[in-house]
Design a protein around this motif. Structure first.
Motif, PDB file in Angstrom:
ATOM      1  N   ASP A   1     -15.158  -8.686   1.657  1.00  0.00           N
ATOM      2  CA  ASP A   1     -14.640  -8.776   0.292  1.00  0.00           C
ATOM      3  C   ASP A   1     -13.461  -9.745   0.246  1.00  0.00           C
ATOM      4  OD1 ASP A   1     -14.264  -8.184  -2.408  1.00  0.00           O
ATOM      5  OD2 ASP A   1     -12.980  -6.469  -1.989  1.00  0.00           O
ATOM      6  N   ILE A   2     -12.605  -9.701   1.247  1.00  0.00           N
ATOM      7  CA  ILE A   2     -11.446 -10.597   1.313  1.00  0.00           C
ATOM      8  C   ILE A   2     -11.889 -12.050   1.494  1.00  0.00           C
ATOM      9  CG2 ILE A   2      -9.432 -11.213   2.705  1.00  0.00           C
ATOM     10  CD1 ILE A   2      -9.124  -8.189   3.310  1.00  0.00           C
ATOM     11  N   ILE A   3     -12.877 -12.291   2.350  1.00  0.00           N
ATOM     12  CA  ILE A   3     -13.354 -13.654   2.588  1.00  0.00           C
ATOM     13  C   ILE A   3     -13.834 -14.292   1.286  1.00  0.00           C
ATOM     14  CG2 ILE A   3     -15.173 -15.029   3.686  1.00  0.00           C
ATOM     15  CD1 ILE A   3     -15.010 -13.124   6.072  1.00  0.00           C
ATOM     16  N   ALA A   4     -14.546 -13.512   0.464  1.00  0.00           N
ATOM     17  CA  ALA A   4     -15.031 -14.042  -0.816  1.00  0.00           C
ATOM     18  C   ALA A   4     -13.880 -14.423  -1.732  1.00  0.00           C
ATOM     19  CB  ALA A   4     -15.922 -13.008  -1.499  1.00  0.00           C
ATOM     20  N   ASP A   5     -12.736 -13.749  -1.599  1.00  0.00           N
ATOM     21  CA  ASP A   5     -11.562 -14.081  -2.422  1.00  0.00           C
ATOM     22  C   ASP A   5     -10.746 -15.226  -1.837  1.00  0.00           C
ATOM     23  OD1 ASP A   5     -12.171 -12.126  -4.256  1.00  0.00           O
ATOM     24  OD2 ASP A   5     -10.921 -10.602  -3.296  1.00  0.00           O
ATOM     25  N   LEU A   6     -10.852 -15.459  -0.536  1.00  0.00           N
ATOM     26  CA  LEU A   6     -10.104 -16.541   0.096  1.00  0.00           C
ATOM     27  C   LEU A   6     -10.811 -17.888   0.004  1.00  0.00           C
ATOM     28  CD1 LEU A   6      -8.812 -14.889   3.421  1.00  0.00           C
ATOM     29  CD2 LEU A   6      -7.418 -15.634   1.486  1.00  0.00           C
TER      30      LEU A   6
ATOM     31  N   GLU B   1      -1.516 -11.494   4.239  1.00  0.00           N
ATOM     32  CA  GLU B   1      -1.174 -11.716   2.837  1.00  0.00           C
ATOM     33  C   GLU B   1      -2.433 -11.553   1.994  1.00  0.00           C
ATOM     34  OE1 GLU B   1       1.594 -15.230   2.191  1.00  0.00           O
ATOM     35  OE2 GLU B   1       0.768 -15.665   4.179  1.00  0.00           O
ATOM     36  N   GLU B   2      -2.387 -10.684   1.022  1.00  0.00           N
ATOM     37  CA  GLU B   2      -3.549 -10.361   0.203  1.00  0.00           C
ATOM     38  C   GLU B   2      -3.802 -11.429  -0.863  1.00  0.00           C
ATOM     39  OE1 GLU B   2      -5.830  -8.271   0.614  1.00  0.00           O
ATOM     40  OE2 GLU B   2      -6.086  -6.821  -0.992  1.00  0.00           O
ATOM     41  N   PRO B   3      -5.053 -11.959  -0.976  1.00  0.00           N
ATOM     42  CA  PRO B   3      -5.378 -12.869  -2.079  1.00  0.00           C
ATOM     43  C   PRO B   3      -5.749 -12.082  -3.330  1.00  0.00           C
ATOM     44  CG  PRO B   3      -7.280 -12.611  -0.675  1.00  0.00           C
ATOM     45  CD  PRO B   3      -6.179 -11.781  -0.052  1.00  0.00           C
ATOM     46  N   GLY B   4      -5.738 -12.745  -4.468  1.00  0.00           N
ATOM     47  CA  GLY B   4      -6.159 -12.090  -5.697  1.00  0.00           C
ATOM     48  C   GLY B   4      -7.663 -11.947  -5.759  1.00  0.00           C
ATOM     49  N   SER B   5      -8.141 -10.899  -6.423  1.00  0.00           N
ATOM     50  CA  SER B   5      -9.576 -10.691  -6.564  1.00  0.00           C
ATOM     51  C   SER B   5     -10.183 -11.809  -7.395  1.00  0.00           C
ATOM     52  CB  SER B   5      -9.838  -9.344  -7.242  1.00  0.00           C
ATOM     53  OG  SER B   5     -11.226  -9.126  -7.394  1.00  0.00           O
TER      54      SER B   5
END
Length: 445
Positions: free
Chosen positions: A137-142, A203-207
């Protein structure tokens, strides 16, 4: 640590392919140790099992039960972790699950019998279930649509290469009296280190950032309930991908590779474990090549390129698996080369199928999508394959099991993937249209 809220750079609101999220590769690298330790849980068990079964007096079927239990736990706990990530944040979930996994894995080193080992390993699997669906899920946002293949490829390739270097070391430690206990402790220390790295450096990216979706246009993360699952399966491509993963027989190869070479061809455990190095290198090269090919082919043939690559990967794996498991070559060097080739073709898959799923699901549904695809479908398939191979291996031998699962089933898998040509283009268009509509509605005067 406060989360980074820097906005991604976009050339247009509707075109997610030109989005660049700040420091995306550095953020991804911080997550690599978490993926490494999650993946190492079952692979290290397979490496240690020859020593464990001597100490605890276990049968080959016991390995299948242990591995299947891990996956069954993932079926239950993976979606729960994704639900918690939606409420508490993905960073908190990655840290909490990593610490849980480290403590339970350390406890495995103290197991005195099979029941204790099974229960403790199941507890460790509760923590391991969080990593993959949350990180995808994070990769798709990065990353944007044109670079997700490379991101997945480099992540899994690097992790597998590192794992292939760790596995022979642990195999040598396992050769000493009680060495398998030390192996579990080493793995637990690595897990704790990965959790602390995520705590202090991630560091969290935005959805939706990877798609150029404005943060205000992203609805709250949905609960992982029947309504959300039903929304996912309205995508025909996602439905077909879930079925395809249920037929992915190559998930079995790494679990039984060492035991297969020991029992079928008479190699010692230490000698058989040498295939881990070329397998790791092969998988590393496969994931990197697969990711690069995915992005290049996608740019040239956006509607059918990924599907064709996915089919090709299944057919090539089936051929390599037949050569690597059904012929007695006599030399561990030949087996090592063939297992490395099998791993290369298996490694092509993540850089293709993960971006494919990302392309047909909306940003807020990607966490649930990977919970269903990885934590449920892949885990269920792995559990069935592990149980079946362990039980059937004691009766008809692992060589016959490998023929049916690694060769025949994988040929059928490649044929089945052809159905994606009929569904993928329309599902991608639907997602892109929805993202563009949201941004236009938000920015309209």
């Amino acid at each position: 640590m406060p989360e980074n809220t820097a906005a991604p750079h976009r050339t247009t609101l509707a075109d997610a392919t030109t989005t660049t999220v700040p420091r995306r590769w550095r953020r991804l690298a911080v997550l690599a140790p978490t993926v490494l330790t999650d993946n190492s849980e079952t692979s290290v068990l397979s490496t240690l099992f020859a020593s464990i079964r001597q100490t605890l007096g276990l049968s080959l079927g016991s390995l299948g039960v242990l591995q299947a239990t891990s996956r069954i736990v993932g079926v239950i706990c993976g979606p729960l972790w994704v639900g918690l990530a939606g409420r508490l944040g993905r960073k908190r979930v990655l840290v909490a699950s990593g610490i849980w996994m480290a403590l339970a894995t350390a406890a495995c080193a103290a197991a005195q019998n099979y029941v204790q080992l099974l229960l403790l390993f199941a507890l460790a699997s509760v923590g391991a279930a969080a990593g993959q669906p949350v990180i995808h899920d994070i990769i798709a946002d990065l990353f944007d649509e044109n670079s997700r293949g490379r991101a997945v490829g480099w992540l899994y390739g690097g992790v597998t290469l590192a794992g292939s270097l760790i596995t022979p070391l642990i195999a040598r430690i396992a050769g000493a009296p009680g060495g398998w206990r030390t192996g579990f402790l080493i793995l637990a220390a690595l897990m704790l280190g990965a959790a602390l790295l995520a705590l202090f450096r991630y560091e969290e990216p935005g959805s939706g950032a990877g798609d150029g979706l404005l943060s205000k246009a992203v609805p709250p993360a949905p609960r992982l309930d029947r309504g959300t699952v039903a929304a996912l399966f309205r995508s025909r491509t996602f439905t077909l991908m879930v079925v395809q993963r249920l037929m992915s027989g190559h998930l079995l190869a790494g679990t039984f590779a060492v035991v297969f070479l020991v029992d079928t061809y008479g190699f010692t455990t230490a000698t058989a474990a040498l295939v881990a190095v070329p397998s790791g290198i092969g998988y590393f090269l496969g994931t990197v090549v697969g990711g690069i090919l995915n992005d290049r082919v996608h740019r040239a043939h956006p509607w059918h390129g990924r599907v064709t690559l996915l089919q090709l990967a299944q057919f090539l794996y089936a051929g390599a698996a037949f050569a690597g498991t059904q012929i007695h070559w006599g030399s561990i060097g030949v087996f090592a080369a063939l297992f490395g080739l099998m791993a290369f073709f298996q490694g092509l898959n993540p850089g293709i199928n993960r971006p494919l799923v990302m392309a047909v699901t909306l940003p807020e549904l990607r966490g649930p999508a990977f919970a269903v695809l990885i934590s449920v479908a892949e885990a269920a398939a792995y559990a069935v394959f592990a149980l079946g191979a362990g039980a059937l291996g004691d009766v008809i031998g692992l060589q016959a099991v490998f023929l049916w699962v690694l060769t025949i089933l994988m040929i059928f898998n490649g044929v089945f993937c052809g159905l994606l040509h009929l569904t993928y283009p329309s599902d991608v268009r639907a997602v892109r249209t929805d993202i563009a509509r949201r941004n236009t509605a938000l920015t309209a005067p």
